[in-house]
Scaffold this motif. Structure first.
Motif, PDB file in Angstrom:
ATOM      1  N   LEU A   1       0.785  -0.987  -0.058  1.00 29.89           N
ATOM      2  CA  LEU A   1       0.046  -0.053  -0.039  1.00 29.89           C
ATOM      3  C   LEU A   1       0.762   1.360  -0.053  1.00 29.89           C
ATOM      4  CD1 LEU A   1      -2.552  -1.422   2.374  1.00 29.89           C
ATOM      5  CD2 LEU A   1      -2.900  -1.093  -0.168  1.00 29.89           C
ATOM      6  N   PRO A   2       0.121   2.444  -0.513  1.00 22.19           N
ATOM      7  CA  PRO A   2       1.169   3.561  -0.913  1.00 22.19           C
ATOM      8  C   PRO A   2       1.565   4.355   0.457  1.00 22.19           C
ATOM      9  CG  PRO A   2      -1.139   4.027  -1.433  1.00 22.19           C
ATOM     10  CD  PRO A   2      -0.939   2.656  -1.004  1.00 22.19           C
ATOM     11  N   ALA A   3       2.552   5.038   0.533  1.00 18.85           N
ATOM     12  CA  ALA A   3       2.844   6.240   1.063  1.00 18.85           C
ATOM     13  C   ALA A   3       3.982   6.899   0.570  1.00 18.85           C
ATOM     14  CB  ALA A   3       3.535   5.516   2.569  1.00 18.85           C
ATOM     15  N   GLN A   4       4.303   8.174   1.057  1.00 15.85           N
ATOM     16  CA  GLN A   4       5.338   9.143   0.515  1.00 15.85           C
ATOM     17  C   GLN A   4       6.147   9.381   1.711  1.00 15.85           C
ATOM     18  OE1 GLN A   4       2.208  11.963  -0.684  1.00 15.85           O
ATOM     19  NE2 GLN A   4       2.780  11.272  -2.958  1.00 15.85           N
ATOM     20  N   ALA A   5       6.668   8.324   2.356  1.00 15.65           N
ATOM     21  CA  ALA A   5       7.128   8.683   3.771  1.00 15.65           C
ATOM     22  C   ALA A   5       8.705   8.587   3.704  1.00 15.65           C
ATOM     23  CB  ALA A   5       6.669   7.811   5.004  1.00 15.65           C
ATOM     24  N   ASP A   6       9.184   8.360   2.238  1.00  9.37           N
ATOM     25  CA  ASP A   6      10.739   8.343   2.216  1.00  9.37           C
ATOM     26  C   ASP A   6      11.744   9.801   1.840  1.00  9.37           C
ATOM     27  OD1 ASP A   6      10.087   5.777   2.846  1.00  9.37           O
ATOM     28  OD2 ASP A   6      10.524   4.713   0.879  1.00  9.37           O
ATOM     29  N   MET A   7      10.496  10.660   1.656  1.00 10.87           N
ATOM     30  CA  MET A   7      10.991  11.907   1.314  1.00 10.87           C
ATOM     31  C   MET A   7      12.170  12.611   1.738  1.00 10.87           C
ATOM     32  SD  MET A   7       9.349  11.907  -1.568  1.00 10.87           S
ATOM     33  CE  MET A   7       9.534  13.426  -2.204  1.00 10.87           C
ATOM     34  N   MET A   8      12.250  12.730   3.115  1.00 11.35           N
ATOM     35  CA  MET A   8      13.332  13.025   3.780  1.00 11.35           C
ATOM     36  C   MET A   8      14.483  12.212   3.847  1.00 11.35           C
ATOM     37  SD  MET A   8      13.117  16.123   4.931  1.00 11.35           S
ATOM     38  CE  MET A   8      12.014  17.539   4.897  1.00 11.35           C
ATOM     39  N   GLN A   9      14.122  10.863   3.944  1.00 13.28           N
ATOM     40  CA  GLN A   9      15.019  10.055   3.823  1.00 13.28           C
ATOM     41  C   GLN A   9      15.874   9.808   2.395  1.00 13.28           C
ATOM     42  OE1 GLN A   9      13.859   5.733   3.491  1.00 13.28           O
ATOM     43  NE2 GLN A   9      15.819   5.073   4.658  1.00 13.28           N
ATOM     44  N   ALA A  10      15.228  10.101   1.420  1.00 15.47           N
ATOM     45  CA  ALA A  10      15.831  10.152   0.096  1.00 15.47           C
ATOM     46  C   ALA A  10      16.807  11.514   0.112  1.00 15.47           C
ATOM     47  CB  ALA A  10      15.046  10.816  -0.794  1.00 15.47           C
ATOM     48  N   ARG A  11      16.642  12.591   0.828  1.00 11.85           N
ATOM     49  CA  ARG A  11      17.541  13.787   0.842  1.00 11.85           C
ATOM     50  C   ARG A  11      18.621  13.678   2.000  1.00 11.85           C
ATOM     51  NH1 ARG A  11      20.965  16.273   0.968  1.00 11.85           N
ATOM     52  NH2 ARG A  11      21.288  18.610   0.826  1.00 11.85           N
ATOM     53  N   TRP A  12      18.048  13.387   3.143  1.00 14.30           N
ATOM     54  CA  TRP A  12      19.076  13.144   4.278  1.00 14.30           C
ATOM     55  C   TRP A  12      19.516  11.650   4.986  1.00 14.30           C
ATOM     56  CZ3 TRP A  12      20.920  17.850   4.369  1.00 14.30           C
ATOM     57  CH2 TRP A  12      20.004  18.959   4.200  1.00 14.30           C
ATOM     58  N   GLY A  13      19.203  10.551   4.278  1.00 14.15           N
ATOM     59  CA  GLY A  13      19.182   9.343   4.701  1.00 14.15           C
ATOM     60  C   GLY A  13      20.671   8.759   5.017  1.00 14.15           C
ATOM     61  N   SER A  14      21.458   9.187   3.977  1.00 13.08           N
ATOM     62  CA  SER A  14      23.006   8.698   4.333  1.00 13.08           C
ATOM     63  C   SER A  14      23.499   9.817   5.271  1.00 13.08           C
ATOM     64  CB  SER A  14      23.672   8.581   3.155  1.00 13.08           C
ATOM     65  OG  SER A  14      24.822   7.869   3.108  1.00 13.08           O
ATOM     66  N   HIS A  15      24.600   9.329   5.877  1.00 11.88           N
ATOM     67  CA  HIS A  15      25.227  10.290   6.868  1.00 11.88           C
ATOM     68  C   HIS A  15      26.012  11.234   6.340  1.00 11.88           C
ATOM     69  CE1 HIS A  15      27.894   6.894   6.370  1.00 11.88           C
ATOM     70  NE2 HIS A  15      28.804   7.813   6.506  1.00 11.88           N
TER      71      HIS A  15
END
Lengths: 385, 72, 300
Positions: free
Chosen positions: A125-139
Motif C-alpha cells: 500500500l502507498p505512502a510518501q514517507a521516504d521523502m526526507m530519507q531520500a534527501r538526508w538518509g545517508s550520513h
C-alpha cells in the motif's frame, strides 16, 4: 546526443508506472541493473530482466539491497549506465551506498517505489514517507536529486531525466514513485529515439598524465574516466583531494563537502522542476507531489468552483527543493496547503522556505490509501479564511 | 665481488627484522643506528655473501629494501 | 664501514630500482601499516605475481573494502577502488560484468570479507563470478582497535572479548569450497614465493578464486595475547605450517597455537557466471540473444 534506438520501445503503450520506469531507463541508455525483490517495486527489474537479453546488457539479482546498490556503482566505473530499484526497507539498506555515490560522484539512479513504513509497514500500500530519507538518509553532508512522477508517462519521461541529471552533475538521482503511481496503468507514449535527448557521460579528453580524477571543472563537476582505459585512477569513500587520494584534513573535507552540495546550485536556483497552475491570482497554494498531486487536483477544482483563488504547485523535483519560488510566492499568498502521505515531511520544507511570510498547513495522512479530496478542500477553505 | 646487492631505504624501514631473519645467506643485521622515526634499519654486515635473490624485498612490508644481481 | 651510520656499504647500480615501485603509488608512501604488519609483504607478492603473469596492468583493477587490508587499493597503481565496509565483492561484481576484459582482484581483510561481507562472499562463490579474492587474515579487526573477528581463534583476548573469545570461528577455506569457489589456497606471509605463485596462477585463470593469507598483527592481536611481535609470528608460521596441497579443507581449520595447514586445496573447472548466462540465454533465445555491451559513450 539522442537515445540509442536499441533500447527505445517507440509507440503507444498501456502499461503501469513500474514498467514505464523500466522503459525510461532503457531509453536513457541503462544497460546494467542490479536489484533485490521487494514489493511494490519489483516489476521494474522484472521487465528489465525480460527486455535486456535481446538489447545487450546485464541484469543481476543480487543477494540483498546493499549488494545491488553498490554493484551498480562498480558497473558505472566499468563504463555502464546503471540503476537499482527498491522500496522502503530496501531503500533503508541502500543509504550507505547513496553516500558512497555522493562522495565518489558516481552517476547512478535509485528508483524507490514508496510503501507505508516504518520497517516492513504496508508492503502493498502507498505512502510518501521516504521523502526526507531520500534527501538526508545517508550520513554526512551531500547533495542529491529526487524526482517525483505522478503518472506512468512521467515515470518514463523522468527516468530519462534522472539519468541525464545524474550524468550532468555526477550525483545519485532518486526516482520517488509511490505504490499508486507504480501500479497505475495508463497510456504511455514513447517517442522516436531521435527525439529523446540523452546526456553523455563526462569522460575526460585529457591524457592520464594531466588528469586528476576529482579536479572540478568550471561548473564544479569533475570529469570522469572508467576502469581499463589506462588512467590507473583511485576512487575512495574516504575524504579525498583532487587526485582522489585520502586526505584526513579539515580543509580538504570542507572543500570537498561544500562542492558536493554547491555543484547542484544551478538546479536548485533555476531549474528545479515544478508544475504550476493558477498561481497569478492565488491566495492559497496547494503544494503536492506524486499520487497526492492528482488527488489535490480535484480539491483545487472544487475550491475554484466555490470562488476560492487556489493555485497548484506540484513538485516534480522534490530535491533540490524549489525554495526560491516558494519564498517568492510566500510574499503574496495567505497560505500553503501541503497534503502528503506522511506526517508532514515536505510541509517542513515549505514552511522553511516560506520564512514565516505565509502559513503552512500540513494535511498529513499516514498512508495505506490516498487522501479524501474533501480533506484537502477543507484545508484550502480554512487557509482562505 | 658479491653476485648481488641490497639497496636499503633506511627512512622507510620500521625495523621488523623480516629481511634479517629470512636472508638465506645471512647478509643483513639490524644497525644500532636509528632512522628519523626511531627504528633500527638493516645493514649488510656480509655484503659479499649477497646472491641478489631479493627475498629481503619480497618480505619487506615497508618496501624499504630490495636485492638485485650485478650485471656481469 | 661503520655499522652505526646508515650508509650502505655495498655497491648499488645507479639504475637499480625496487621492483615493487612500478606497481605502487609511491607518492603515497610511507603507508599506514604498523611495524611488523604483514600486509605489505602480501603486496610484494602481488606485485611479483602481476609481473610474472605478464598481465596488462591497464586491465587489472583492485577493489578493497574497509580496514587495514582495505587500504591496499589506495596504494596499488592500478585502477583501484576503496569501497564500503564489506561490499568490495558486489562492487567488483558490477565492475567485472560491465567490463569483462578487466581482471578484477578483490583485496581485503577477514572481518570485511567474512563478517559484514560474508553474504556477498558466498554468493559470488556460488555464481562462480570471475573474481580473484585475496583475504589477508590477521584474525582480528585491526583498524578499529583489535575487536573479535569471525576468524579470531577461541580463547584469544580481544578488545571486545577481554576475558577471551568463546565463539567458534569460520574455516575460510572450507567455507569458500562449500560455496562453490573454483580455486582455494592458503598461505602465510612467511610463504612469499608460494603466495606469489598462487596469485600468479589465479591471475591467469577464470572463475571465483580465493587465496587466504595469514598475516601478523603485532599491534592489535598479538600484543594482547602475549604473542610477541611481527617477526615472532613469522617464525611461528615457519615452525607450525605444513604444506598439504589438495588437503580436504574441512581438516584445515586454524587454531591459536596449532598446526597451520597451507597449500592449494581446491582447483576445479566450473563455468563462470558469464559463461552460464550466455549458455542459458542462447539456449532460450537463440539468435535473439544480444551479447552484453553495457558501456556508454561520451559525445564526439
Amino acid at each position: 546526443m539522442h537515445a540509442d534506438p536499441k533500447g527505445v520501445l517507440t509507440g503507444v503503450h498501456f502499461i503501469d508506472g513500474d514498467h514505464a520506469c523500466c522503459e525510461g531507463t532503457l531509453a536513457a541508455g541503462a544497460r546494467f541493473a542490479a536489484g533485490y525483490p521487494i514489493t511494490p517495486s519489483t516489476e521494474v527489474v522484472e521487465r528489465f530482466a525480460s527486455r535486456i537479453p535481446t538489447i545487450g546488457g546485464i541484469f543481476i539479482q543480487m543477494e540483498d539491497e546493499l549488494a545491488a546498490s553498490i554493484a551498480i556503482q562498480g558497473a558505472v566505473w566499468g563504463g555502464a549506465k546503471a540503476f537499482t530499484v527498491t522500496s522502503g526497507p530496501g531503500f533503508s539498506l541502500m543509504m550507505e551506498h547513496i553516500g558512497y555515490a555522493a562522495i565518489t560522484e558516481t552517476p547512478c539512479v535509485f528508483i524507490d517505489v514508496q510503501r507505508g513504513g516504518p520497517s516492513t509497514g504496508l508492503p502493498t500500500l502507498p505512502a510518501q514517507a521516504d521523502m526526507m530519507q531520500a534527501r538526508w538518509g545517508s550520513h554526512g553532508d551531500y547533495g542529491i536529486v529526487a524526482l517525483c512522477p505522478n503518472s506512468p508517462q512521467e515515470c518514463f519521461d523522468l527516468a530519462v531525466t534522472a539519468f541525464n541529471l545524474s550524468e550532468e552533475f555526477r550525483v545519485p538521482v532518486m526516482m520517488m514513485l509511490d505504490e499508486c503511481v507504480g501500479h497505475m496503468t495508463e497510456k504511455v507514449v514513447i517517442p522516436e529515439a531521435e527525439s529523446i535527448a540523452v546526456t553523455p557521460r563526462r569522460y575526460t579528453k585529457r591524457p592520464p598524465a594531466e588528469y586528476r580524477p576529482f579536479e572540478p571543472m568550471v561548473d564544479l563537476v569533475p570529469e570522469m574516466v572508467k576502469a581499463g582505459d589506462g588512467y590507473r585512477f583511485h576512487v575512495t569513500g574516504l575524504t579525498h583531494d583532487e587526485r582522489g587520494y585520502p586526505s584526513m584534513h579539515g580543509d580538504t573535507q570542507d572543500r570537498m563537502v561544500r562542492r558536493l552540495q554547491d555543484k547542484l546550485k544551478p538546479l536548485a536556483n533555476g531549474r528545479a522542476l515544478c508544475e504550476t497552475e493558477d498561481l497569478d491570482d492565488a491566495e492559497v497554494v496547494v503544494v503536492s507531489y506524486e499520487i497526492t498531486s492528482r488527488v489535490a487536483q480535484r480539491a483545487l477544482q472544487a475550491a475554484r468552483r466555490q470562488g476560492i483563488r487556489a493555485g497548484k504547485f506540484r513538485l516534480v523535483s522534490a530535491w533540490p527543493f524549489p525554495s526560491a519560488r516558494i519564498r517568492e510566492l510566500a510574499g503574496r499568498v495567505k497560505a500553503f496547503v501541503v497534503p502528503e502521505l506522511n506526517l508532514g515531511q515536505m510541509a517542513l520544507e515549505v514552511e522553511r522556505a516560506a520564512q514565516g511570510k505565509a502559513r503552512t498547513i500540513s494535511v498529513s495522512h499516514a498512508g495505506g490509501t490516498v487522501h479524501d479530496p474533501d480533506t484537502i478542500l477543507e484545508a484550502i477553505l480554512e487557509a482562505a479564511r | 665481488m658479491a653476485k648481488g646487492f641490497v639497496a636499503i631505504m633506511a627512512e622507510r624501514c620500521k625495523g621488523c627484522g623480516f629481511c634479517v631473519e629470512f636472508c638465506p645467506t645471512r647478509v643483513l643485521t639490524l644497525s644500532s643506528a636509528f632512522n628519523s622515526k626511531g627504528y633500527h634499519p638493516p645493514y649488510p654486515v656480509a655484503a659479499e655473501k649477497c646472491s641478489g635473490c631479493d627475498l629481503c624485498g619480497m618480505y619487506c612490508p615497508d618496501f624499504a629494501i630490495f636485492g638485485g644481481r650485478h650485471a656481469r | 664501514m661503520n655499522e652505526t651510520t646508515l650508509e650502505i656499504p655495498c655497491e648499488i647500480p645507479e639504475d637499480a630500482r625496487n621492483p615493487v615501485e612500478p606497481f605502487l603509488r609511491m607518492d603515497r608512501m610511507p603507508h599506514i601499516w604498523c611495524a611488523g604488519c604483514g600486509i605489505g609483504t602480501t603486496v610484494n607478492c602481488f606485485t611479483r605475481a602481476l609481473l610474472d603473469s605478464k598481465a596488462n596492468l591497464d586491465k587489472v583493477a583492485v577493489v578493497s573494502g574497509i580496514g587495514c587490508t582495505g587500504r591496499v587499493a589506495g596504494y596499488a597503481r592500478l585502477d583501484s577502488f576503496h569501497t564500503t565496509h564489506g561490499r568490495a565483492i558486489p562492487f567488483a561484481t558490477g565492475l567485472k560484468l560491465a567490463n569483462p576484459e578487466l581482471q578484477v582482484v578483490v583485496y581485503s581483510g577477514d572481518g570485511d570479507l567474512f563478517a559484514i561481507g560474508g553474504n556477498h562472499f558466498i554468493h559470488a562463490a556460488r555464481r562462480n563470478m570471475d573474481l580473484k579474492v585475496i583475504c589477508v587474515n590477521n584474525m582480528i579487526y585491526a583498524m578499529t582497535g583489535g575487536q573479535t573477528a569471525p576468524t579470531t581463534p577461541g580463547t584469544a583476548i580481544t578488545a571486545t572479548a577481554p576475558y577471551g573469545v568463546s565463539e567458534p570461528t569460520f574455516n575460510l577455506a572450507s567455507l569458500a569450497e562449500a560455496a562453490g569457489a573454483s580455486y582455494v589456497a592458503r598461505w602465510t606471509t612467511y610463504h612469499v614465493k608460494q603466495l606469489a605463485r598462487s596469485m600468479e596462477e589465479v591471475l591467469k585463470r577464470k572463475g571465483f578464486c580465493f587465496i587466504e593469507v595469514l598475516s601478523p598483527c603485532p599491534t592489535l592481536y598479538q600484543r594482547r595475547n602475549k604473542m610477541g611481535d611481527g617477526l615472532d609470528a613469522m617464525k611461528d608460521y615457519k615452525a607450525k605450517s605444513k604444506v598439504r596441497n589438495g588437503a580436504p579443507t574441512g581438516e584445515c581449520a586454524l587454531s591459536m597455537t596449532g598446526e597451520i595447514v597451507v597449500g592449494k586445496f581446491v582447483d576445479r573447472e566450473r563455468p563462470d557466471y558469464l559463461e552460464l548466462l550466455r549458455a542459458q540465454m542462447t539456449e532460450t533465445l537463440g539468435d535473439r540473444y544480444a551479447e552484453p555491451e553495457v558501456s556508454c559513450c561520451s559525445e564526439g
